[in-house]
Design a protein around this motif. Structure first.
Motif, mmCIF file in Angstrom:
data_model
loop_
_atom_site.group_PDB
_atom_site.id
_atom_site.type_symbol
_atom_site.label_atom_id
_atom_site.label_comp_id
_atom_site.label_asym_id
_atom_site.label_seq_id
_atom_site.Cartn_x
_atom_site.Cartn_y
_atom_site.Cartn_z
ATOM 1 N N TYR A 236 0.823 -1.211 0.000
ATOM 2 C CA TYR A 236 0.000 0.000 0.000
ATOM 3 C C TYR A 236 0.859 1.263 0.000
ATOM 4 O O TYR A 236 1.945 1.300 0.593
ATOM 5 N N TYR A 237 0.343 2.290 -0.641
ATOM 6 C CA TYR A 237 1.026 3.585 -0.672
ATOM 7 C C TYR A 237 0.000 4.717 -0.712
ATOM 8 O O TYR A 237 -1.168 4.520 -1.066
ATOM 9 N N LEU A 238 0.444 5.900 -0.327
ATOM 10 C CA LEU A 238 -0.352 7.121 -0.415
ATOM 11 C C LEU A 238 -0.058 7.791 -1.745
ATOM 12 O O LEU A 238 1.108 7.904 -2.148
ATOM 13 N N PHE A 239 -1.103 8.249 -2.428
ATOM 14 C CA PHE A 239 -0.940 8.920 -3.713
ATOM 15 C C PHE A 239 -1.672 10.252 -3.711
ATOM 16 O O PHE A 239 -2.773 10.383 -3.165
ATOM 17 N N PHE A 240 -1.051 11.264 -4.327
ATOM 18 C CA PHE A 240 -1.744 12.527 -4.591
ATOM 19 C C PHE A 240 -1.204 13.113 -5.879
ATOM 20 O O PHE A 240 -0.093 12.782 -6.332
ATOM 21 N N SER A 241 -1.986 13.979 -6.502
ATOM 22 C CA SER A 241 -1.575 14.600 -7.759
ATOM 23 C C SER A 241 -1.977 16.063 -7.758
ATOM 24 O O SER A 241 -2.828 16.503 -6.974
ATOM 25 N N SER A 242 -1.363 16.820 -8.651
ATOM 26 C CA SER A 242 -1.620 18.257 -8.714
ATOM 27 C C SER A 242 -3.034 18.584 -9.169
ATOM 28 O O SER A 242 -3.509 19.697 -8.974
ATOM 29 N N ASP A 243 -3.715 17.606 -9.797
ATOM 30 C CA ASP A 243 -5.092 17.850 -10.226
ATOM 31 C C ASP A 243 -6.113 17.525 -9.138
ATOM 32 O O ASP A 243 -7.318 17.511 -9.393
ATOM 33 N N GLY A 244 -5.633 17.241 -7.909
ATOM 34 C CA GLY A 244 -6.530 17.078 -6.776
ATOM 35 C C GLY A 244 -6.797 15.655 -6.334
ATOM 36 O O GLY A 244 -7.456 15.442 -5.314
ATOM 37 N N ARG A 245 -6.319 14.669 -7.057
ATOM 38 C CA ARG A 245 -6.546 13.282 -6.639
ATOM 39 C C ARG A 245 -5.770 12.977 -5.361
ATOM 40 O O ARG A 245 -4.632 13.399 -5.200
ATOM 41 N N LEU A 246 -6.393 12.245 -4.457
ATOM 42 C CA LEU A 246 -5.782 11.917 -3.175
ATOM 43 C C LEU A 246 -6.407 10.628 -2.658
ATOM 44 O O LEU A 246 -7.606 10.565 -2.406
ATOM 45 N N TYR A 247 -5.594 9.571 -2.525
ATOM 46 C CA TYR A 247 -6.119 8.293 -2.062
ATOM 47 C C TYR A 247 -4.962 7.365 -1.703
ATOM 48 O O TYR A 247 -3.792 7.704 -1.907
ATOM 49 N N PHE A 248 -5.306 6.185 -1.172
ATOM 50 C CA PHE A 248 -4.281 5.161 -0.983
ATOM 51 C C PHE A 248 -4.611 3.994 -1.904
ATOM 52 O O PHE A 248 -5.775 3.745 -2.233
ATOM 53 N N SER A 249 -3.582 3.307 -2.343
ATOM 54 C CA SER A 249 -3.769 2.201 -3.267
ATOM 55 C C SER A 249 -2.609 1.226 -3.096
ATOM 56 O O SER A 249 -1.813 1.358 -2.174
ATOM 57 N N CYS A 250 -2.515 0.252 -4.000
ATOM 58 C CA CYS A 250 -1.423 -0.722 -3.964
ATOM 59 C C CYS A 250 -0.586 -0.600 -5.231
ATOM 60 O O CYS A 250 -1.101 -0.260 -6.302
ATOM 61 N N SER A 251 0.703 -0.872 -5.103
ATOM 62 C CA SER A 251 1.593 -0.834 -6.254
ATOM 63 C C SER A 251 2.642 -1.922 -6.106
ATOM 64 O O SER A 251 2.839 -2.488 -5.028
ATOM 65 N N ARG A 252 3.329 -2.215 -7.195
ATOM 66 C CA ARG A 252 4.389 -3.217 -7.174
ATOM 67 C C ARG A 252 5.536 -2.751 -6.289
ATOM 68 O O ARG A 252 5.976 -1.604 -6.364
ATOM 69 N N ARG A 253 6.041 -3.646 -5.518
ATOM 70 C CA ARG A 253 7.010 -3.294 -4.484
ATOM 71 C C ARG A 253 8.351 -2.849 -5.019
ATOM 72 O O ARG A 253 9.119 -2.210 -4.298
ATOM 73 N N TYR A 254 8.669 -3.175 -6.255
ATOM 74 C CA TYR A 254 9.991 -2.815 -6.753
ATOM 75 C C TYR A 254 10.092 -1.364 -7.194
ATOM 76 O O TYR A 254 11.176 -0.879 -7.507
ATOM 77 N N TYR A 255 8.970 -0.628 -7.249
ATOM 78 C CA TYR A 255 9.032 0.784 -7.592
ATOM 79 C C TYR A 255 9.696 1.569 -6.466
ATOM 80 O O TYR A 255 9.557 1.252 -5.284
ATOM 81 N N GLY A 256 10.408 2.625 -6.837
ATOM 82 C CA GLY A 256 11.040 3.491 -5.850
ATOM 83 C C GLY A 256 10.130 4.653 -5.489
ATOM 84 O O GLY A 256 9.886 5.539 -6.307
ATOM 85 N N PHE A 257 9.598 4.626 -4.265
ATOM 86 C CA PHE A 257 8.718 5.688 -3.786
ATOM 87 C C PHE A 257 9.354 6.419 -2.608
ATOM 88 O O PHE A 257 10.338 5.955 -2.029
ATOM 89 N N SER A 258 8.788 7.563 -2.260
ATOM 90 C CA SER A 258 9.234 8.323 -1.094
ATOM 91 C C SER A 258 8.779 7.652 0.179
ATOM 92 O O SER A 258 7.827 6.848 0.178
ATOM 93 N N VAL A 259 9.430 7.979 1.293
ATOM 94 C CA VAL A 259 9.034 7.489 2.605
ATOM 95 C C VAL A 259 9.026 8.665 3.577
ATOM 96 O O VAL A 259 10.036 9.356 3.731
ATOM 97 N N ARG A 260 7.873 8.885 4.218
ATOM 98 C CA ARG A 260 7.765 9.915 5.249
ATOM 99 C C ARG A 260 7.579 9.234 6.605
ATOM 100 O O ARG A 260 6.546 8.641 6.871
ATOM 101 N N PRO A 261 8.584 9.316 7.473
ATOM 102 C CA PRO A 261 8.535 8.599 8.765
ATOM 103 C C PRO A 261 7.476 9.146 9.711
ATOM 104 O O PRO A 261 7.029 10.299 9.607
ATOM 105 N N VAL A 262 7.106 8.291 10.643
ATOM 106 C CA VAL A 262 6.203 8.668 11.736
ATOM 107 C C VAL A 262 6.847 8.208 13.045
ATOM 108 O O VAL A 262 7.860 7.507 13.051
ATOM 109 N N ALA A 263 6.256 8.603 14.147
ATOM 110 C CA ALA A 263 6.701 8.146 15.465
ATOM 111 C C ALA A 263 5.505 8.154 16.398
ATOM 112 O O ALA A 263 4.446 8.727 16.074
ATOM 113 N N GLU A 264 5.629 7.508 17.526
ATOM 114 C CA GLU A 264 4.522 7.475 18.500
ATOM 115 C C GLU A 264 4.505 8.776 19.272
ATOM 116 O O GLU A 264 5.518 9.425 19.468
#
Length: 264
Positions: A236-264
């Protein structure tokens, strides 16, 4: 003749005596090249210690971060605490690194041929994932979680639940410091900016070619730590675009995506 030479010499001595106090700009008791350096620094707008003045941090200027010492922990209310910048970035507006799901290092190329967790298990010529595909959520596991591996401490990849909670915050497509992205605002007023860093990867059906960096500046792709329970080669990944789309979906794991860390 000697008298004529004595008069300018006397004037020079007088000038030097005054220069010792008037032109001793760095206060070292002498007039030398250091005073010239001091004068040049003043003209160039440098600080008294001969170092350039501190550059204004845009994230501080627009109220995203309390100071210039990134990363910060941003409390996004019900969405939990998020880092102010991506793994591999030094401020909220840099794209940072691109990571295949479960990888902790960047690569020069992102495809199934060099994804270390992708194998043809039964020899039928079809690419499948090995037992890695059934590990479950990798959140907090330093072997697979790049946020934990790179930043340590309490930092980790966001779960799908954390991404869903972030999507419940109000948000808008915007541009800050000439960087396109998505600005999320929590009910407590805190804000989080995710740059539209695009992604990396090549696929015979979609992104064939030598340049595997796609849609930078137009879209954002941010991995969660959650695998797709129905297809072991996806996550699963978070997706957004400049035309306003915003959702989560699934993608192939070998793609290189960004990672934004979280903490408790």
């Amino acid at each position: 003749m000697k008298r004529l030479l004595f008069i300018p010499l006397l004037a020079l001595v007088s000038f030097m005596a005054q220069a010792q106090s008037k032109y001793d700009l760095n206060g070292d008791g002498d007039v030398n090249i250091g005073d010239v350096t001091k004068l040049v620094n003043v003209i160039l707008g440098k600080d008294a210690d001969d170092t350039p003045p501190t550059e204004t941090d845009v994230a501080v200027e627009v109220g995203l971060c309390p100071d210039a010492h990134h990363p910060h922990l941003i409390d996004m209310g019900a969405a939990g605490k998020w880092a102010c910048c991506n793994v591999g970035a030094s401020n909220p507006f840099e794209y940072g690194g691109y990571y295949a799901w479960g990888d902790t290092e960047e690569k020069s190329f992102y495809g199934y041929t060099n994804y270390k967790y992708w194998h043809d298990m039964n020899g039928d010529g079809k690419l499948d994932t090995n037992e890695f595909g059934y590990l479950g959520d990798i959140c907090g596991n330093p072997q697979y979680d790049v946020a934990k591996a790179k930043w340590g401490g309490a930092w980790k990849m966001p779960t799908l639940g954390r991404i869903q909670a972030l999507l419940n915050c109000s948000s808008e497509s915007t541009t800050i410091d000439c960087v396109n992205g998505r600005l999320f605002t929590a009910s407590n007023g805190n804000r989080l900016f995710l740059p539209a860093a695009g992604g990396r990867g090549t696929d015979d059906h979609i992104w064939a070619g030598t340049d595997d960096h796609f849609w930078a500046g137009g879209c954002g792709y941010y991995w969660s730590s959650a695998p797709d329970p129905s297809i072991s080669s996806q996550a699963y990944y978070l997706f957004f675009s400049s035309d306003g789309r915003l959702y989560f979906s699934c993608s192939r794991r070998y793609y290189g995506f960004s990672v934004r860390p979280v903490a408790e």
